[in-house]
Design an enzyme around this catalytic site. Structure first.
Site, PDB file in Angstrom:
ATOM      1  N   SER A 577      -1.079  -6.572   3.159  1.00 18.91           N
ATOM      2  CA  SER A 577      -0.393  -7.782   2.701  1.00 18.91           C
ATOM      3  C   SER A 577       1.058  -7.751   3.185  1.00 18.91           C
ATOM      4  O   SER A 577       1.288  -7.705   4.394  1.00 18.91           O
ATOM      5  CB  SER A 577      -0.508  -7.895   1.183  1.00 18.91           C
ATOM      6  N   ASP A 660     -10.230 -14.092   3.029  1.00 20.65           N
ATOM      7  CA  ASP A 660      -8.824 -14.018   2.653  1.00 20.65           C
ATOM      8  C   ASP A 660      -8.185 -15.373   2.919  1.00 20.65           C
ATOM      9  O   ASP A 660      -7.844 -15.699   4.046  1.00 20.65           O
ATOM     10  CB  ASP A 660      -8.110 -12.923   3.445  1.00 20.65           C
ATOM     11  N   HIS A 692      -8.828 -10.747   0.286  1.00 19.89           N
ATOM     12  CA  HIS A 692      -7.592 -10.017   0.597  1.00 19.89           C
ATOM     13  C   HIS A 692      -7.771  -8.515   0.382  1.00 19.89           C
ATOM     14  O   HIS A 692      -7.008  -7.717   0.914  1.00 19.89           O
ATOM     15  CB  HIS A 692      -6.478 -10.565  -0.294  1.00 19.89           C
TER      16      HIS A 692
END
Length: 724
Positions: A577, A660, A692
């Site tokens: 991320s 995601d 994600h």
């Protein structure tokens, strides 16, 4: 924490070896235990334990029973269909539970009552035609049970069941606002809603081992308190994607309901603002009113959380942030009267520079126990309900991060937490911080975790040019570590960017599993991290590419200068991320040349494409404003990794998943394509059924194997001829 009375099976301890490296397969297959739930008198607690078999390719869940007097742990039931349990009814062992299936086999669930000491007494009391979950229940003065559950609902308020829904002739989706999809799901007309129901009590014989609740039956239908409350958008509770039963509560006497929803007066994608609604249990959605609308409490306009009734039902505690665009603003504790005509909302320790995210009431209603990130841990703090703004809470727990806590009948706090070295610890602590019983330490009873302990972990603080705050970093050592040897560096960068690396267990980024490949893991908490004051957290806004980057450079410099057992010439770096973004930023900057390999998991490659995300409030806040034009004065332009493409050279492993929607898979594909065209050694891993995060054990095993193959080759830990 002054004295400890340990209650652990010595035979189980003796069977474990002293130390062994933890492997990805061992970590992924090891028991994953839920939060311990004690019965009202505090005699025993139950929790789930799930193991995964890579031989059978399936998970198995059992319920375990913990005797809170003797410490003995036994199997309570192997019936994995029992998905949720609430202690409620005429005795301290009466329970109401959800069975994840129903007799009709139509995708619904069943409600059963039973005695926890005699599950054979279970009695079916209701079959509900939708996949309800999030059970909360209380007994009323009349002996009835009032309960809450949630499920998706159609716009007309009826519960949605995918198994019974008609399949449309077309798969087209049409949207007229900008909240098209969220996390891993495209938005549909169906939204979450809280439903209430009544189990009325018929005459029944009560004894200790005979079903004390066999006389219950469902009275009428269920009441939807949420659906139909609309303006700019419509109410939804729990709030996706992570909301659950913590987003609503029922008063102890069963007469009132509170629930959390995004602010219906504002567009969903642009604002974090959310509000808590109060409703009479016997009312309807038309009777629901907000207790904290904008303007009710000065400054409090942002996200709310965790509405919770006091034990006597007279008060409601909750968290709320000030910032209306900012999901990581400081949570402030508020208490309101459970009377919509006289709410009298007050803040509790309002100036405390921590952001709590878990709360429970004391039995007498005078104290709130909250958990908050604090110096790399999440600690429990007791706070008087009447605490002034300048009150400074003192922690009663130290290491670990609680998954849940419960105040027992004897006023002890039952804590279920995890640590870097233990996937679940269960213990009790007094209100003044004395650990009175340790019931479970997973690292002492689970074969895969054997030998893990606090000796595997240390920390250091370092200074940086971005802040006057000393910054912290974890060090995680490999098994059989010796300061006389050297180990390649594994340098991890956390996501968020607001958040942190904490002393907690993870099945996704497990520091010890990385270390036991043969690395010393360094996990810094740079600018943006939570638990060192709100200013440090806030400082990352509009500064993605400088403040945290400088901090990470200083962290690397500290390691290189002061830890002789770390071989930085063989180092690798990895992050997910925001951590993945930082790997891409490293790639074009000098720090990237200090590593032999990089790993990006679902990170940002092109900040000019940030509006492909779903939660626009996040991008608008973190980039310092809305996207206007891609000029050099814009942070969307300034912090773009692809501006430094000409410098890319370090071998780079890329992971990006199809589901995601926070950071679309095109970001990973763009990164990989650009690396390939430039001739930088690179590899792309994709999971079409993950979001994600990589959550499925079989996929996670591949994730670990492929990443470790890559980094171990470039760090010299592997003797393989190629990383491919």
């Amino acid at each position: 924490m002054r004295s400890v009375r340990q209650r652990i099976a010595t035979a189980a301890l003796a069977a474990l070896p002293l130390a062994s490296a933890i492997t990805p397969a061992g970590m992924l297959a090891a028991p994953r235990r839920g939060v311990a739930l004690a019965n009202p008198s505090g005699e025993f607690a139950v929790y789930t334990s799930t193991n995964y078999s890579f031989e059978d390719h399936e998970a198995t869940t059992v319920w375990e029973k913990l005797n809170l007097t003797s410490g003995d742990i036994s199997t309570w039931t192997a019936d994995s269909n029992i998905s949720e349990v609430v202690f409620v009814g005429p005795t301290n062992t009466s329970i109401l539970y959800i069975n994840a299936t129903n007799e009709e086999g139509d995708g619904g669930i069943s409600l059963y009552t039973a005695d926890a000491l005699n599950l054979a007494s279970a009695s079916l009391v209701a079959s509900l035609p939708a996949p309800f979950s999030g059970l909360k229940a209380v007994a009323t003065e009349t002996g009835d049970i009032h309960f809450l559950v949630y499920a998706q609902a159609y716009p007309n308020g009826t519960a949605y069941n995918a198994d019974l829904a008609e399949t449309p002739a077309s798969t087209a989706r049409i949207y007229t606002d900008i909240y098209v999809r969220h996390w891993d799901t495209y938005l549909t007309p169906q939204r979450n809603a809280v439903f209430g129901g009544v189990l009325t009590r018929r005459n029944a014989t009560i004894s200790r081992y005979t079903s004390s609740s066999a006389g219950y039956s469902l009275l009428g239908g269920l009441t939807n308190y949420v659906t139909g409350k609309c303006n700019a958008t419509c109410a939804e509770s729990p709030v996706p994607p992570f909301g659950a039963s913590g987003d609503y509560d029922i008063s102890p006497d069963g007469s009132q309901v509170v629930y959390l929803t995004k602010n219906i007066d504002l567009p969903l994608a642009n604002f974090t603002s959310s509000q808590i609604y109060w409703a009479p249990f016997r009312g309807s959605v038309n009777d629901s009113i907000p207790i904290n609308p904008i303007g009710a409490t000065p400054g409090a306009e942002g996200a709310s959380a965790s509405p919770t009734f006091s034990k006597d039902g007279s008060k409601i505690a909750y968290f709320q942030m000030n910032g209306i665009y900012y999901e990581s603003d400081r949570n402030i504790i508020y208490v309101a009267n459970a009377d919509p005509a006289n709410l009298d909302i007050t803040s509790v320790a309002g100036d405390w520079d921590r952001s709590p995210d878990v709360l429970v009431w004391s039995n007498d209603g005078n104290v709130l126990y909250v958990a908050a990130p604090d110096l790399g841990r999440e600690r429990v703090f007791p706070i008087p309900v009447n605490a002034a703004a300048d009150y400074r809470p003192a922690n009663i727990t130290d290491e670990g991060v609680p998954a849940g806590m419960q105040v027992l009948a004897n006023n002890q706090i039952l804590v279920s937490d995890s640590k870097i070295w233990s996937s679940r610890d269960i213990y009790t602590v007094s209100s003044d911080g004395e650990v009175t019983n340790i019931y479970l330490q997973a690292n002492l009873v689970d074969q895969a975790l054997s030998g893990l302990g606090p000796q595997d972990v240390s920390e250091f603080y370092f200074s940086s040019n971005s802040t006057e705050t000393d910054l912290q970093s974890w060090i995680i050592y490999p098994t059989n570590f010796s300061e006389e040897k050297t180990y390649p560096l594994a340098f991890l960068v956390h996501g968020g960017p607001q958040g942190g690396f904490y002393n907690s267990w993870s099945t996704r980024w497990n520091y010890k599993v990385w270390a036991d490949q043969g690395y010393v893991v360094i996990a810094p908490n740079p600018t943006a991290s939570s638990g060192w004051g709100q200013n440090l957290t806030d400082a990352v806004s509009a500064h993605w590419g400088d403040y945290p980057y400088w901090d990470l450079v200083y962290a690397w410099d500290y390691v290189n200068a002061t830890l002789p057992y770390v071989d930085t010439t063989r180092g690798i770096a990895a992050g997910a991320s925001f951590g993945g973004y930082m790997m891409n930023w490293f790639q074009g900057h000098p720090l990237g040349r200090r590593f032999n390999a990089l790993v990006t998991h679902d990170g940002v490659t092109n900040t000019l494409a940030d509006y492909a995300t779903e939660e626009l409030w996040f991008i608008n806040h973190d980039q310092g404003g809305i996207f206007t034009s891609p000029n050099e004065t814009s942070t969307y332009y300034r912090w773009n990794p692809i501006l430094y493409y000409e410098n890319w050279a370090t071998p780079h492993f890329v992971v990006h998943n199809d589901l995601d929607y926070r950071l679309p898979v095109s970001e990973g594909l763009m990164l990989f394509n650009m690396l390939q065209v430039k001739g930088v050694p690179s590899k792309f891993l994709n999971f079409p059924d993950e979001n994600h995060w990589v959550l499925q054990q079989e996929n996670s095993l591949v994730w670990h194997a492929e990443i470790y193959k890559w980094i171990n080759y470039y760090s010299g830990l592997s003797e393989a001829d190629s990383p491919f």
